[in-house]
Scaffold this active site. Structure first.
Site, PDB file in Angstrom:
ATOM      1  N   CYS A  46       0.827  -1.213   0.000  1.00 11.00           N
ATOM      2  CA  CYS A  46       0.000   0.000   0.000  1.00 11.00           C
ATOM      3  C   CYS A  46       0.860   1.261   0.000  1.00 11.00           C
ATOM      4  O   CYS A  46       0.683   2.152  -0.828  1.00 11.00           O
ATOM      5  CB  CYS A  46      -0.939  -0.001   1.197  1.00 11.00           C
ATOM      6  SG  CYS A  46      -1.833   1.536   1.385  1.00 11.00           S
ATOM      7  N   CYS A  51      -1.273   1.673  -3.237  1.00  5.29           N
ATOM      8  CA  CYS A  51      -2.275   2.743  -3.059  1.00  5.29           C
ATOM      9  C   CYS A  51      -1.686   4.152  -2.986  1.00  5.29           C
ATOM     10  O   CYS A  51      -2.175   5.066  -3.649  1.00  5.29           O
ATOM     11  CB  CYS A  51      -3.067   2.516  -1.780  1.00  5.29           C
ATOM     12  SG  CYS A  51      -3.435   0.807  -1.420  1.00  5.29           S
ATOM     13  N   LYS A  54       0.391   5.313  -6.114  1.00  3.71           N
ATOM     14  CA  LYS A  54      -0.617   5.321  -7.194  1.00  3.71           C
ATOM     15  C   LYS A  54      -1.504   6.546  -7.092  1.00  3.71           C
ATOM     16  O   LYS A  54      -1.723   7.270  -8.058  1.00  3.71           O
ATOM     17  CB  LYS A  54      -1.433   4.029  -7.120  1.00  3.71           C
ATOM     18  CG  LYS A  54      -2.527   3.833  -8.135  1.00  3.71           C
ATOM     19  CD  LYS A  54      -3.873   4.416  -7.810  1.00  3.71           C
ATOM     20  CE  LYS A  54      -4.486   4.083  -6.484  1.00  3.71           C
ATOM     21  NZ  LYS A  54      -5.064   2.755  -6.374  1.00  3.71           N
ATOM     22  N   TYR A 181      -8.578  -3.618 -11.508  1.00  4.68           N
ATOM     23  CA  TYR A 181      -8.293  -2.344 -10.849  1.00  4.68           C
ATOM     24  C   TYR A 181      -6.994  -1.724 -11.394  1.00  4.68           C
ATOM     25  O   TYR A 181      -6.959  -0.567 -11.773  1.00  4.68           O
ATOM     26  CB  TYR A 181      -8.004  -2.567  -9.357  1.00  4.68           C
ATOM     27  CG  TYR A 181      -9.125  -2.755  -8.396  1.00  4.68           C
ATOM     28  CD1 TYR A 181      -9.498  -1.729  -7.534  1.00  4.68           C
ATOM     29  CD2 TYR A 181      -9.778  -3.975  -8.276  1.00  4.68           C
ATOM     30  CE1 TYR A 181     -10.478  -1.914  -6.575  1.00  4.68           C
ATOM     31  CE2 TYR A 181     -10.767  -4.168  -7.319  1.00  4.68           C
ATOM     32  CZ  TYR A 181     -11.125  -3.134  -6.470  1.00  4.68           C
ATOM     33  OH  TYR A 181     -12.089  -3.318  -5.526  1.00  4.68           O
ATOM     34  N   GLU A 185      -6.660   1.648 -13.609  1.00  7.67           N
ATOM     35  CA  GLU A 185      -6.130   2.842 -12.943  1.00  7.67           C
ATOM     36  C   GLU A 185      -4.881   3.353 -13.668  1.00  7.67           C
ATOM     37  O   GLU A 185      -4.746   4.561 -13.916  1.00  7.67           O
ATOM     38  CB  GLU A 185      -5.797   2.524 -11.480  1.00  7.67           C
ATOM     39  CG  GLU A 185      -7.050   2.312 -10.650  1.00  7.67           C
ATOM     40  CD  GLU A 185      -6.782   2.058  -9.170  1.00  7.67           C
ATOM     41  OE1 GLU A 185      -7.724   2.185  -8.386  1.00  7.67           O
ATOM     42  OE2 GLU A 185      -5.633   1.710  -8.799  1.00  7.67           O
ATOM     43  N   HIS A 442     -27.410  21.252  -2.371  1.00  2.00           N
ATOM     44  CA  HIS A 442     -27.510  21.761  -3.737  1.00  2.00           C
ATOM     45  C   HIS A 442     -26.557  22.929  -3.968  1.00  2.00           C
ATOM     46  O   HIS A 442     -26.403  23.756  -3.072  1.00  2.00           O
ATOM     47  CB  HIS A 442     -28.954  22.216  -3.978  1.00  2.00           C
ATOM     48  CG  HIS A 442     -29.201  22.652  -5.374  1.00  2.00           C
ATOM     49  ND1 HIS A 442     -29.275  21.762  -6.430  1.00  2.00           N
ATOM     50  CD2 HIS A 442     -29.360  23.888  -5.897  1.00  2.00           C
ATOM     51  CE1 HIS A 442     -29.485  22.435  -7.547  1.00  2.00           C
ATOM     52  NE2 HIS A 442     -29.545  23.732  -7.256  1.00  2.00           N
ATOM     53  N   GLU A 447     -26.384  14.901  -4.812  1.00  2.00           N
ATOM     54  CA  GLU A 447     -27.757  15.148  -4.345  1.00  2.00           C
ATOM     55  C   GLU A 447     -28.731  14.217  -5.072  1.00  2.00           C
ATOM     56  O   GLU A 447     -29.818  13.918  -4.566  1.00  2.00           O
ATOM     57  CB  GLU A 447     -28.164  16.614  -4.527  1.00  2.00           C
ATOM     58  CG  GLU A 447     -28.254  17.080  -5.960  1.00  2.00           C
ATOM     59  CD  GLU A 447     -28.633  18.564  -6.055  1.00  2.00           C
ATOM     60  OE1 GLU A 447     -29.676  18.948  -5.510  1.00  2.00           O
ATOM     61  OE2 GLU A 447     -27.875  19.335  -6.666  1.00  2.00           O
TER      62      GLU A 447
END
Ligand code: NDP
Length: 459
Positions: A46, A51, A54, A181, A185, A442, A447
């Site tokens: 990681c 992660c 990356k 993944y 990516e 908003h 939303e």
């Protein structure tokens, strides 16, 4: 808690996210005497080659569009070239800092660390590559996984994800093999950094297993941004330009058209790091992909040996490994047997746009049916104002009987951030009516998740 008959209460193999967390919680919060061996850099996949670097590359590549977009908002900016050398220097400095943090966390918790490879000699003894042996009441294997290349000739001349952070220079062109993944990516990252990206995926659509509508939209956006994605295509042969293996690669794909690429990246899956650790002799059971088989408490077939994280190939995500580590400590040192909850784990794929997902895909939910699907796809305000074609997707899968939201799928900028929040509601078992009872913020993209009144379809 130290038992005199052993050197340690706990010996951890692997200094990645899961192993480090388990070690320091056992030592820091339960007063256990803990040792930990790591043969490479502290922080593991990681922090060092996954992660974290990356995500920093995702940020770097995200600036590609900024100048054009800013101009549409009135700014007079000029784009310059991307300097890989400069970025890589900063990246390495950051990774060094983080590795230092990991080492310090262990030290401050009183964990003894060994920069060595470990093999398990017997249920309570670990042999280290520095020639020493350590005994422990419990052994925790947290040795992670590694990328694998397919078995084709010259595959070793291709890159894997670990190599991308060490490139001397960015290639002009790259072929990425795979549709998971990592393939998707890096296709987006490298495309954003100006590399010509071609991607071959052997199946009908990338990101197998995720919601069809969401992954279809990611694929469309990737193509829209210039990635040359070939579905139903795989690599057959690769030949280097020079006999010593250097130079661009000539690639023959299954669809027949040969092409040259500066580099080939294999993003064709990962394998647990369970080899050459003495596990079979010990009686620890391994699955077909080399994963260590464990029960719900992460205990192996040998009662004193536990395993967590990617080496168990359950859900291969850092936060899951960390939770497995915490549950192990609570079970073994807290005296409170704690199974690991692998249900409704939210996750994000850091493509451009990102995809965030929690719970069941529409396809999986249909199997259990009946369901209602609420989905809306639109051009988000910021991009639309700048004349961009990008669209986003907000989608809820609802159980028609209980009204519980079974799944949520978002394709949008920062979908990773959004799905983290939606994940709380879905994990709490929120119903569609409870989503609807929440007032919209908003103007935002998300939303829509609380304003979709009528089902798009039922099944
Ligand atoms: P995945 O298993 O997700 O994807 C592997 C891809 O390679 C699939 O598309 C697969 O095709 C393809 N493939 C496998 N073997 C071959 C072959 N011989 N020839 C051609 N294609 C092949 O692995 P990744 O390496 O992308 O990621 C590993 C894990 O790491 C993920 O599952 C995830 O848990 C984790 N991860 C999470 C990230 C995140 O949270 N953002 C980021 C990166 C990794 P097919 O679909 O047909 O099997």
């Amino acid at each position: 808690m130290a038992k005199n008959e052993f050197d340690y209460d706990l010996f951890v193999i692997g200094g990645g996210s899961g192993g480090v967390r388990a070690a320091r919680v056992a030592a820091g919060e339960h007063d256990a005497k803990v040792g930990l061996a790591e043969e490479d850099r502290y922080g593991g996949t990681c922090v060092i080659r996954g992660c974290v670097p990356k995500k920093l590359m995702v940020f770097a590549s995200g600036y590609a569009d900024v100048v054009d977009e800013a101009k549409c908002f009135g700014w007079d900016l000029k784009a310059g070239p991307f300097d890989w050398h400069d970025f890589k220097g900063r990246l390495n400095t950051e990774l060094d800092r983080l590795e230092g943090v990991y080492r310090k966390l262990l030290k401050n918790s009183g964990v003894d660390t060994f920069d060595a490879r470990a093999r398990i000699k017997d249920p309570h003894t670990v042999a280290l590559s520095d020639g020493t042996e350590k005994t422990a009441k419990h052994i925790l294997i947290a040795s992670g996984g590694r990328p694998v290349r397919p078995e084709i000739e010259n595959a070793e001349l291709g890159l894997v994800s670990d190599d991308l952070f060490h490139l001397e220079k960015l290639p002009k062109s790259i072929l990425i093999i795979g549709g998971g993944y990592i393939a998707c990516e890096f296709a987006c990252i490298l495309n954003g950094l100006g590399v010509e990206v071609t991607q071959y995926y052997r199946g009908a659509q990338i990101l197998r297993g995720f919601d069809d509508e969401a992954r279809g939209m990611v694929a469309e956006m990737m193509q829209e941004k210039g990635i040359d994605l070939h579905l139903g295509t795989n690599i057959l042969e690769m030949t280097p330009s020079h006999e010593d293996g250097s130079g661009p690669m000539k690639v023959k794909p299954t669809n027949g058209t040969e092409k040259m690429f500066d580099q080939v990246l294999f993003a064709t899956g990962r394998r647990p790091n369970s080899d050459d650790m003495g596990l079979e002799d010990l009686g620890v059971k391994l699955g077909r992909s080399g994963e260590i088989e464990v029960d719900e408490y992460s205990q192996t077939a040998v009662p004193s040996v536990y395993a967590i994280g990617d080496v168990t190939n359950r859900i291969n995500l850092t936060p899951v490994a960390i939770r497995e580590g915490m549950a192990f400590v609570e079970t073994v040192f807290g005296g409170n047997p704690t199974p690991v909850d692998h249900d409704l784990v939210p996750s994000a794929i850091f493509t451009q746009p990102e995809m965030g997902t929690v719970g069941l895909s529409e396809e999986a939910a249909r199997e259990a049916g009946p369901i209602e699907v609420y989905a809306t796809s639109f051009k988000p305000m910021q991009g639309a104002f700048a004349g961009k074609a990008d669209r986003v997707l907000m989608k809820l899968i609802v159980c028609a009987d209980t009204r519980v939201v079974l799944g949520c799928h978002i394709v949008a900028p920062n979908a990773g951030e959004l799905i983290q929040m939606v994940g709380i509601a879905v994990k709490m078992g929120a119903t569609k009516e409870q989503f609807d009872a929440t007032c919209a913020v908003h103007p935002t993209m998300s939303e829509e998740l609380v304003t979709m009144r009528n089902p798009t379809r039922t099944a």
